[in-house]
Design a protein around this motif. Structure first.
Motif, mmCIF file in Angstrom:
data_model
loop_
_atom_site.group_PDB
_atom_site.id
_atom_site.type_symbol
_atom_site.label_atom_id
_atom_site.label_comp_id
_atom_site.label_asym_id
_atom_site.label_seq_id
_atom_site.Cartn_x
_atom_site.Cartn_y
_atom_site.Cartn_z
ATOM 1 N N ALA A 292 12.985 -3.431 2.534
ATOM 2 C CA ALA A 292 12.224 -4.510 3.170
ATOM 3 C C ALA A 292 11.350 -5.268 2.177
ATOM 4 N N TRP A 293 11.254 -4.782 0.951
ATOM 5 C CA TRP A 293 10.369 -5.374 -0.054
ATOM 6 C C TRP A 293 10.667 -6.855 -0.299
ATOM 7 N N GLY A 294 11.941 -7.219 -0.363
ATOM 8 C CA GLY A 294 12.326 -8.603 -0.622
ATOM 9 C C GLY A 294 11.920 -9.562 0.478
ATOM 10 N N VAL A 295 11.754 -9.063 1.683
ATOM 11 C CA VAL A 295 11.320 -9.910 2.797
ATOM 12 C C VAL A 295 9.862 -10.297 2.598
ATOM 13 N N ASP A 296 8.984 -9.278 2.447
ATOM 14 C CA ASP A 296 7.566 -9.534 2.218
ATOM 15 C C ASP A 296 6.864 -8.205 1.942
ATOM 16 N N PRO A 297 6.282 -8.034 0.757
ATOM 17 C CA PRO A 297 5.579 -6.792 0.434
ATOM 18 C C PRO A 297 4.338 -6.553 1.293
ATOM 19 N N LEU B 93 8.417 9.997 0.553
ATOM 20 C CA LEU B 93 8.288 10.000 2.002
ATOM 21 C C LEU B 93 6.822 10.140 2.356
ATOM 22 N N LEU B 94 6.338 9.293 3.267
ATOM 23 C CA LEU B 94 4.939 9.354 3.690
ATOM 24 C C LEU B 94 4.850 9.437 5.198
ATOM 25 N N PRO B 95 3.930 10.253 5.718
ATOM 26 C CA PRO B 95 3.709 10.275 7.160
ATOM 27 C C PRO B 95 2.907 9.056 7.587
ATOM 28 N N VAL B 96 3.242 8.528 8.764
ATOM 29 C CA VAL B 96 2.507 7.417 9.364
ATOM 30 C C VAL B 96 1.864 7.964 10.631
ATOM 31 N N VAL B 97 0.541 7.844 10.713
ATOM 32 C CA VAL B 97 -0.200 8.404 11.837
ATOM 33 C C VAL B 97 -1.013 7.321 12.532
ATOM 34 N N GLY C 95 5.572 8.609 12.728
ATOM 35 C CA GLY C 95 6.866 8.676 12.073
ATOM 36 C C GLY C 95 6.707 8.873 10.580
ATOM 37 N N LEU C 96 7.813 8.736 9.889
ATOM 38 C CA LEU C 96 7.831 8.877 8.443
ATOM 39 C C LEU C 96 8.387 7.599 7.839
ATOM 40 N N LEU C 97 7.871 7.250 6.684
ATOM 41 C CA LEU C 97 8.338 6.072 5.975
ATOM 42 C C LEU C 97 8.904 6.521 4.640
ATOM 43 N N SER C 98 10.135 6.137 4.371
ATOM 44 C CA SER C 98 10.770 6.545 3.119
ATOM 45 C C SER C 98 10.674 5.435 2.084
ATOM 46 N N GLN C 99 10.815 5.823 0.845
ATOM 47 C CA GLN C 99 10.805 4.857 -0.244
ATOM 48 C C GLN C 99 11.991 3.897 -0.099
ATOM 49 N N ALA C 100 13.095 4.394 0.389
ATOM 50 C CA ALA C 100 14.272 3.544 0.598
ATOM 51 C C ALA C 100 13.982 2.458 1.633
ATOM 52 N N GLN C 101 13.254 2.803 2.700
ATOM 53 C CA GLN C 101 12.888 1.807 3.709
ATOM 54 C C GLN C 101 11.974 0.740 3.106
ATOM 55 N N VAL C 102 11.011 1.190 2.307
ATOM 56 C CA VAL C 102 10.080 0.255 1.669
ATOM 57 C C VAL C 102 10.853 -0.703 0.768
ATOM 58 N N MET C 103 11.728 -0.172 -0.049
ATOM 59 C CA MET C 103 12.448 -1.009 -1.011
ATOM 60 C C MET C 103 13.422 -1.965 -0.315
ATOM 61 N N ARG D 42 0.842 -1.212 0.000
ATOM 62 C CA ARG D 42 0.000 0.000 0.000
ATOM 63 C C ARG D 42 0.870 1.253 0.000
ATOM 64 N N ALA D 43 1.920 1.237 0.804
ATOM 65 C CA ALA D 43 2.815 2.400 0.880
ATOM 66 C C ALA D 43 3.434 2.688 -0.482
ATOM 67 N N LEU D 44 3.935 1.646 -1.137
ATOM 68 C CA LEU D 44 4.573 1.844 -2.444
ATOM 69 C C LEU D 44 3.564 2.344 -3.480
ATOM 70 N N ARG D 45 2.359 1.812 -3.456
ATOM 71 C CA ARG D 45 1.328 2.276 -4.390
ATOM 72 C C ARG D 45 1.007 3.750 -4.169
ATOM 73 N N MET D 46 0.921 4.167 -2.906
ATOM 74 C CA MET D 46 0.646 5.578 -2.610
ATOM 75 C C MET D 46 1.805 6.459 -3.067
ATOM 76 N N MET D 47 3.025 5.987 -2.835
ATOM 77 C CA MET D 47 4.200 6.750 -3.253
ATOM 78 C C MET D 47 4.219 6.932 -4.771
ATOM 79 N N GLU D 48 3.893 5.874 -5.485
ATOM 80 C CA GLU D 48 3.865 5.964 -6.946
ATOM 81 C C GLU D 48 2.722 6.854 -7.423
ATOM 82 N N ARG D 49 1.544 6.696 -6.834
ATOM 83 C CA ARG D 49 0.377 7.476 -7.265
ATOM 84 C C ARG D 49 0.578 8.969 -7.067
#
Length: 89
Positions: free
Chosen positions: A60-65, A38-42, A50-58, A26-33
């Motif tokens: 951890a992506w290989g572990v489990d999307p 960088l997305l805020p997490v509330v 906190g904040l979630l960066s695209q680098a953090q998503v990528m 979901r985070a990656l889809r929102m980032m692309e859309r």
């Protein structure tokens, strides 16, 4: 006198936020859309967690999307309490 909205109130009214249980997918889809890196997490109350960066998503992506973003954020650790700039002493 008008009430000046807090940061949490502003973020909770924005469509582009995540909650800790949202997935990396979901985070990656929102980032692309919205073309964001960088997305805020509330919390459900709107409090900024906190904040979630695209680098953090990528990274951890290989572990489990479908991992919740809270696990990725937790893996990064808490920021230190050290000042950003040396304090003259």
């Amino acid at each position: 006198m008008r009430h000046k909205p807090t940061l949490a109130e502003k973020l909770s009214s924005i469509e582009v936020t995540l909650v800790p249980t949202d997935t990396l997918l979901r985070a990656l889809r929102m980032m692309e859309r919205y073309r964001l890196a960088l997305l805020p997490v509330v919390e459900e109350t709107g409090k900024l967690v906190g904040l979630l960066s695209q680098a953090q998503v990528m990274s951890a992506w290989g572990v489990d999307p479908l991992l919740p973003v809270s696990l990725v954020m937790a893996a990064c650790g808490r920021p230190s309490r050290a000042p950003l700039y040396p304090v003259p002493g």
